[in-house]
Design an enzyme around this catalytic site. Structure first.
Site, PDB file in Angstrom:
ATOM      1  N   GLU A  96      -2.841  52.571 -25.780  1.00 19.37           N
ATOM      2  CA  GLU A  96      -3.508  51.770 -26.914  1.00 19.37           C
ATOM      3  C   GLU A  96      -5.049  52.176 -26.017  1.00 19.37           C
ATOM      4  O   GLU A  96      -6.101  52.490 -26.523  1.00 19.37           O
ATOM      5  CB  GLU A  96      -3.676  49.969 -27.004  1.00 19.37           C
ATOM      6  CG  GLU A  96      -2.453  50.424 -28.320  1.00 19.37           C
ATOM      7  CD  GLU A  96      -2.003  48.929 -28.339  1.00 19.37           C
ATOM      8  OE1 GLU A  96      -2.479  47.632 -27.852  1.00 19.37           O
ATOM      9  OE2 GLU A  96      -0.837  48.413 -29.095  1.00 19.37           O
ATOM     10  N   GLU A 166       7.456  53.681 -24.497  1.00 18.34           N
ATOM     11  CA  GLU A 166       7.035  53.342 -25.512  1.00 18.34           C
ATOM     12  C   GLU A 166       6.348  54.331 -26.661  1.00 18.34           C
ATOM     13  O   GLU A 166       5.329  54.967 -26.305  1.00 18.34           O
ATOM     14  CB  GLU A 166       6.083  52.372 -25.005  1.00 18.34           C
ATOM     15  CG  GLU A 166       6.011  50.916 -24.495  1.00 18.34           C
ATOM     16  CD  GLU A 166       4.835  50.323 -24.701  1.00 18.34           C
ATOM     17  OE1 GLU A 166       5.952  48.967 -25.059  1.00 18.34           O
ATOM     18  OE2 GLU A 166       3.952  50.380 -25.174  1.00 18.34           O
ATOM     19  N   GLY A 172       4.257  48.330 -32.773  1.00 20.73           N
ATOM     20  CA  GLY A 172       3.293  47.250 -34.090  1.00 20.73           C
ATOM     21  C   GLY A 172       4.415  47.563 -35.716  1.00 20.73           C
ATOM     22  O   GLY A 172       3.098  47.229 -36.006  1.00 20.73           O
TER      23      GLY A 172
HETATM   24  O1  LIG Z   1       3.179  46.399 -25.081  1.00 22.13           O
HETATM   25  C1  LIG Z   1       3.772  46.346 -25.951  1.00 22.13           C
HETATM   26  C2  LIG Z   1       4.180  47.763 -26.721  1.00 22.13           C
HETATM   27  O2  LIG Z   1       2.790  48.111 -27.686  1.00 22.13           O
HETATM   28  C3  LIG Z   1       4.971  47.123 -28.244  1.00 22.13           C
HETATM   29  O3  LIG Z   1       4.475  46.314 -29.153  1.00 22.13           O
HETATM   30  P1  LIG Z   1       5.172  45.769 -30.253  1.00 22.13           P
HETATM   31  O4  LIG Z   1       6.289  44.985 -29.951  1.00 22.13           O
HETATM   32  O5  LIG Z   1       4.122  44.804 -31.172  1.00 22.13           O
HETATM   33  O6  LIG Z   1       5.724  46.624 -31.255  1.00 22.13           O
END
Ligand SMILES: O=C[C@H](O)COP(=O)(O)O
Length: 250
Positions: A96, A166, A172
């Site tokens: 992000e 990731e 998300g």
């Molecule tokens: O830093 C965590 C990740 O961006 C994963 O996010 P999430 O568990 O909501 O998919």
């Protein structure tokens, strides 16, 4: 033997009172022998969380750090400031931040060096976009990002880095990578680190999976030999779910 590490990434969620209430709920419960627990929280909540975490085994982390110690960088927070608060971890290069705040591989590397300068353990995020996965570029992307992040680190520093793989399409979205796919990429990232240093260094690095990790799938990832924990967004926001994640990492 690598100690599993579950890190919650709260992103831009929780006020100070919400953070302290959360901590009171997980204290003593998200503390499990053999598992390291970290909460990476918004800057505003860090002083209260560091205070609340005293005498517990839970570490507190930030979600970003500037690469300079101080200066005319309006809105930024430095490693000096985080260390002064008593923070131990910092997430660097989350997708992000790469996407919305133009963090390049070079900036990520500068931030990793800043973390070490101030005794913070970096959790360095790498991972491919959906179109890169579809073009079978996953490993190429992870190699470039990993090599850039580790540039200039000594073997001793490298061994202390936590990498979070990731896949961006899994963040998300509820679409998690299969544990076998995540293991394949994470084993590859470990090989990349071995190529930069040596096998012993690469074997010391903890590599997490992140992307829609939930209490009901965490143990599947933890069952893979190269996966050493998880960086969790959404499922880290509720105390009960966070506790289950930590327990599932045993
Ligand atoms: O830093 C965590 C990740 O961006 C994963 O996010 P999430 O568990 O909501 O998919």
């Amino acid at each position: 033997m690598r100690k599993p590490i579950i890190a919650g990434n709260w992103k831009m969620f929780k006020t100070v009172s919400e953070a302290t209430a959360f901590f009171a709920d997980v204290k003593g419960k998200a503390e499990v022998d053999g598992v390291e627990t970290v909460i990476c929280a918004p800057f505003t909540t860090l002083p209260a969380l560091v205070e609340a975490a005293k005498g517990t085994t839970i570490s507190i982390g930030a979600q970003n750090v500037h690469f300079e110690d101080n200066g005319a960088y309006t809105g930024e927070i430095s490693g000096v400031m985080l260390k002064d608060l008593g923070v131990n971890y910092v997430i660097i290069g989350h997708s992000e931040r790469r996407a919305y705040f133009a963090e390049s591989d070079a900036i990520v590397n500068k931030k990793v060096h800043a973390a070490f300068k101030h005794g913070l353990t970096p959790i360095v995020c790498v991972g491919e976009k959906l179109e890169e996965r579809e073009a079978e570029q996953t490993k190429d992307v992870c190699k470039v990002q990993t090599e850039a992040a580790f540039q200039g680190l000594s073997a001793e520093q490298a061994a202390e880095v936590v990498v979070a793989y990731e896949p961006i399409w899994a963040i998300g979205t509820g679409k998690s990578s299969t544990s076998a796919d995540a293991e394949d990429v994470i084993a590859f990232i470990r090989d990349v680190i071995a190529g930069l240093y040596d096998a012993a260094t690469a074997n010391a690095v903890r590599i997490q999976y992140g992307g829609s990790v939930k209490p009901n799938n965490v143990s599947e990832y933890m069952g893979q030999s190269n996966i050493d924990g998880a960086l969790v967004g959404g499922a880290s926001l509720e105390p009960a779910s966070f506790i289950q994640l930590v327990e599932g990492a045993k």
